[in-house]
Structures are given as C-alpha cells and as structure tokens.
Enzyme design. Structure first.
Site, short mmCIF file in Angstrom:
data_model
loop_
_atom_site.label_atom_id
_atom_site.label_comp_id
_atom_site.label_asym_id
_atom_site.label_seq_id
_atom_site.Cartn_x
_atom_site.Cartn_y
_atom_site.Cartn_z
N ASP A 125 -0.43 14.00 15.86
CA ASP A 125 -0.16 14.13 14.42
C ASP A 125 -1.46 14.03 13.63
O ASP A 125 -1.55 13.31 12.65
CB ASP A 125 0.83 13.06 13.97
CG ASP A 125 1.55 13.43 12.68
OD1 ASP A 125 1.50 14.62 12.31
OD2 ASP A 125 2.17 12.55 12.06
N LEU B 39 0.82 -1.21 0.00
CA LEU B 39 0.00 0.00 0.00
C LEU B 39 0.85 1.25 0.00
O LEU B 39 0.46 2.28 -0.52
CB LEU B 39 -0.94 0.01 1.22
CG LEU B 39 -1.96 -1.13 1.28
CD1 LEU B 39 -2.70 -1.11 2.61
CD2 LEU B 39 -2.94 -1.04 0.12
N GLY B 40 2.03 1.19 0.64
CA GLY B 40 2.90 2.36 0.68
C GLY B 40 3.76 2.36 1.91
O GLY B 40 4.09 1.31 2.46
N GLU B 41 4.13 3.57 2.35
CA GLU B 41 5.01 3.73 3.51
C GLU B 41 4.27 4.48 4.61
O GLU B 41 3.66 5.51 4.36
CB GLU B 41 6.27 4.52 3.13
CG GLU B 41 7.11 3.87 2.03
CD GLU B 41 7.83 2.64 2.50
OE1 GLU B 41 8.09 2.54 3.72
OE2 GLU B 41 8.15 1.78 1.66
N GLY B 42 4.33 3.96 5.83
CA GLY B 42 3.79 4.65 6.99
C GLY B 42 4.93 5.07 7.88
O GLY B 42 6.09 5.06 7.48
N GLY C 41 7.76 2.14 8.73
CA GLY C 41 7.79 0.91 7.95
C GLY C 41 6.86 0.89 6.75
O GLY C 41 6.07 1.80 6.54
N SER C 42 6.99 -0.17 5.94
CA SER C 42 6.14 -0.37 4.77
C SER C 42 4.81 -0.99 5.20
O SER C 42 4.77 -1.81 6.11
CB SER C 42 6.83 -1.28 3.76
OG SER C 42 8.07 -0.74 3.37
N VAL C 43 3.74 -0.61 4.50
CA VAL C 43 2.40 -1.11 4.83
C VAL C 43 1.88 -1.95 3.66
O VAL C 43 1.96 -1.54 2.51
CB VAL C 43 1.42 0.05 5.12
CG1 VAL C 43 0.05 -0.50 5.53
CG2 VAL C 43 1.98 0.94 6.23
#
Length: 487
Positions: free
Chosen positions: A149, A36-39, A42-44
């Site tokens: 955030d 899905l991407g980067e959070g 880490g990577s998601v």
C-alpha cells in the site's frame, strides 16, 4: 504544537518498552496529548512517554476490528529495524482496545504536506523523499516483505525531513513456499497490474506503486483519479503505463525513473536496489531542502488548530451562558452508569482535531488529492463512523458483491431436480416472496425441504467465521495475562 517537543527534548532515547512498563496501565506510562486522525483499523493519537519525555504515536484499535490483521501489522513492524521504517515500541490491552505504540513523525504524511500547503512538490523534493522511501523498500524487500500500500499517505516525514514507511495494515510476508501472492490488496489507483489480475506478484509490485506515488507527488493525485475506481481497475492492466499529464514540465531523468517503475511486466521492472542507483535518485539533495515545506505545512496546521480552538472556546462560552439560563442542557448519557451526566453539545467530540470536507475521490479509497483553494481540508487520516468499522475500498466491495451473486446462483444448484428444472424456479430476493403465491403445494413442499440443509450450511459457515475471529482475541488476551509479549 511541536514547540513542546523542542522545549522538552527526550531525556534518553526510547528504543523499546521494557517488561515493567508493559505490565502497567498505558495511562501510567504515557500522557495522551491529542488525536492525530484515523489510520488503518484504528484512531491514532500523539502521546508523550513520561519516563523519557519522548513523543510517540499510539494507535488505539477496538478489538472488534480484524485482530488477525492488526497482529500481522504489529509482527511486521516488530521485525523491522530501519531508520526508513516507522519503529514499533510495544503494545497494551486496555479495556476493549489494543494500544500500539509507534514512532511519531511530526511532519505527517507527504500527502498531508501537499494538502496543507495546497502545492505539489518540486523535482528536488520528490527525489529526496524517493531516496529515503527506496531505502525503506530495499530493507523490506530484503526481509521478504511486501508493503502492498505504497502511496504518499503512507510515507511519513519527521520534523528533520527523513521519510519513513508506515501503515503496514495490508503488508505481507513472502515465504519460500509462497513466492508470489494472489490476493487483491492495496489502494486501487496505486495497484500494480499483476495485483489486479491476481496472477501472483512479488516485491516489485511496490515499485509500481512507488512510480504512481512519484506522479502523485508531482501532480497532486495519481493517474485515473478523476474516473470511477472500478473503471481504473479495468484500465490499469489493459492500458499502456500511465505517465505525466504535462511531460514538458519534468526532466528526462525524472520521467525515466517513473518509466522504469511503471513497467507492466514485473519480471522486467526495476528493483529498489537498482532504482537507488538511478541518476535521478543518486543526484538527490539532503533532507535539509525539505525543511521549508515542512515548516510551512506545520504553520498552516497550527493556525487551523488555533482557529478550531477559538471556535470550541466560543461554543463553550455559549453553552456556559445557556447553562445559566436552562439547566436542561445537562442530560444523562444513555448506557452509562446512573450517576454519569454529560453536557449536551452541538460540537463533535473530535471537532478540535479533524476537519471534514468533500473529496473528489470516494473517501473509502483512502486516497489524497490537492484541494481547491476554497476548500476546507483534512489529513490523510479519515474520521471513523459510529460503527468503528475500518473503511473498505469500493473495489473490494465489488468483489464481495460478486461473491454474493455467486452464492445466490449456487442456491439453485442445490435444489432437488424437479424444482430446479422448473420454469417457475427463481432466486428469491430479500423480502420478495410474491412469486410463491403462484406455486403449487407440491412445489412449496419441495422448496421447504431444500431450505433446511441450506440453512444448516449457512449457519455452519457463520459459526466458523465467528470462531475464526473470536479465537485470536482469546489467544491474545490469554497471552497478555501470562505476561508474554507476543507482539
């Protein structure tokens, strides 16, 4: 992509991973479907729980990341049980990665939806999202937790339109002995004045960020987004509260809601509970009004994924033709086992899931803006560089640079008296030692004597920093070995 979820509904609802599942390898419990991407940290990935058929999100965190922050994020998610907060199901250690299994929100973040559609939201849509977000904040604040955030990129929507708070990478817990925090954490453009000033803050810091997020949803970007973030950091505490660029476009109720969020004095700022009673929020419509924009955004995303897949397939065909002509395209992977070969390719490993483009804001800020119509677009998740280190906000880099300068200035204070007061004394810059040629032997000897204790102090500080990062990893691994789930 989402039709898989519709054709294969979960056989039963996954509430939490049981002990038996947690002792297995994660690949035995889940099928990873796509990245899905980067959070934060880490990577998601999107994955399916084999036993129930339920779609989940898995964050894979390399252990060289700040494990203490990750454990804090897990702890906060684990303590939360609200339909307005992303659920936590369990975690695994796999090789050098920590796998965190969380609730999957199929529509993505609010900023994803804005970017994919290339449209801002209407007042009705904003009110519905704010209502769910405020319920999530009311729950967190009741639990004495600060998110720290809040922004459109951290408000996720499921396919039904329910908004949920996510990404607790910087969230904090308030205790009775620490009624206010003094650390600068968050994304600069959304930060409350009291957070920037480090005068201590509490839960209503999230309310300021929510007001900025309301403007972001209405205008596509937060106030001050067009200026350098360091300038914004100094302007937010000193300037009057920001407002809409074109107030005539918005209702009095909406503007009053934002005005109550953006009160500079935290003592006079409204709470989440109070804002849930605001006329703008009380008149919010049901989540069904969000279905059209969710479907539109998901259609755009699907078309882009199909286009990317066509490009990948085309490249695969070209590579296949090249393989027939030149066997040299098969190369050994450096550092892999001797028997491992890898196909050389010009495509990125993640090309089928991520699109890179230039933002108008620095990428390390984690902010999201509406793209111009001729721009390619990306999700709120950022691609991680090869070092796999989490992005660092530029304002934190600024403060770290100031700290380094203070350390350099303290260098001179630890030098013996005669040399410290010498007119020839100067702070050395890395690799610049030309000035030493003009020193006397006596001055050089004094400098040498001063260096040894300083070096010992630096080595000790490095050792302590290393130990503080190493020990939590050892503790977590040991706990996992004992099959005690501490997350």
């Amino acid at each position: 992509m989402e039709t898989v979820q519709l054709r294969n509904p979960p056989r039963r609802q996954l509430k939490k991973l049981d002990e038996d599942s947690l002792t297995k390898q994660p690949e035995e419990v889940f099928d990873v479907l796509e990245k899905l991407g980067e959070g934060s940290y880490g990577s998601v990935y999107k994955a399916i729980h084999k036993e129930t058929g339920q779609i989940v999100a898995i964050k894979q965190v390399p252990v060289e990341s700040d494990l203490q922050e990750i454990i804090k994020e897990i702890s906060i998610m684990q303590q939360c049980d609200s339909p307005h907060v992303v659920k936590y199901y369990g975690s695994y250690f796999k090789n050098t990665d920590l796998w965190i299994v969380m609730e999957y929100c199929g529509a993505g973040s609010v900023s994803d939806i804005i970017r994919l559609r290339n449209k801002t939201l209407t007042e009705d849509e904003i009110a519905t999202i704010l209502q769910s977000t405020l319920k999530g904040l009311e729950y967190l604040h009741f639990m004495r937790k600060i998110h720290r955030d809040i922004k459109a990129g951290n408000i996720l929507l499921n396919t039904e339109g329910h908004a949920k708070l996510a990404d607790f990478g910087v969230a904090g817990q308030l205790t009775d002995t620490m009624a206010k925090r003094n650390t600068v954490i968050g994304t600069p453009f959304w930060m409350a004045p009291e957070v920037i000033q480090e005068i201590g803050y509490n839960c209503v810091a999230d309310i300021w960020s929510l007001g900025i997020t309301a403007i972001e949803m209405a205008e596509g970007k937060p106030p001050y987004a067009d200026i350098h973030p360091m300038r914004a950091i100094f302007m937010i505490p000193t300037n009057p509260p920001p407002t809409f660029r074109k107030p005539e476009l918005w209702s009095d109720n909406f503007m009053d809601f934002v005005r109550q969020c953006l009160v500079k004095s935290p003592d006079q700022r409204a709470t989440a509970t109070q804002l849930l009673q605001h006329p703008f929020v009380k008149s919010a419509k049901g989540v069904s009004i969000l279905r059209d924009l969710i479907n539109e955004a998901m259609d755009v995303k699907l078309k882009r994924q199909e286009a990317q897949q066509r490009e990948v397939d085309q490249d695969d065909e070209e590579n296949s033709e090249e393989d027939e002509l030149d066997s040299g395209t098969m190369v050994r992977a450096v550092g892999d086992d001797m028997g491992t070969v890898r196909v050389a390719s010009t495509m990125s490993d993640e090309a089928n899931t991520m699109i890179e483009h230039d933002d108008t804001l620095p990428s390390q800020l984690g902010t999201m803006v509406i793209n111009a119509e001729d721009e390619e677009e990306e999700g709120t998740m950022k691609r991680r560089d090869e070092t796999m280190q989490p992005a660092k906000p530029s304002f934190l880099e600024y403060f770290e640079q100031k700290e380094k300068e203070n350390q350099i200035s303290s260098f001179g204070k630890s030098v013996p008296g005669p040399l410290k007061n010498s007119a020839d004394w100067k702070v050395p810059q890395d690799g610049d030692y030309e000035f030493l040629k003009s020193w006397t032997v006596e001055d050089l000897q004094k400098r040498l004597l001063a260096l040894d204790p300083m070096m010992e102090q630096e080595i000790e500080e490095i050792r302590q920093k290393y130990q503080s990062k190493r020990q939590p990893i050892l503790d977590a691994i040991e706990a996992k070995k004992r099959r005690q789930q501490n997350f």
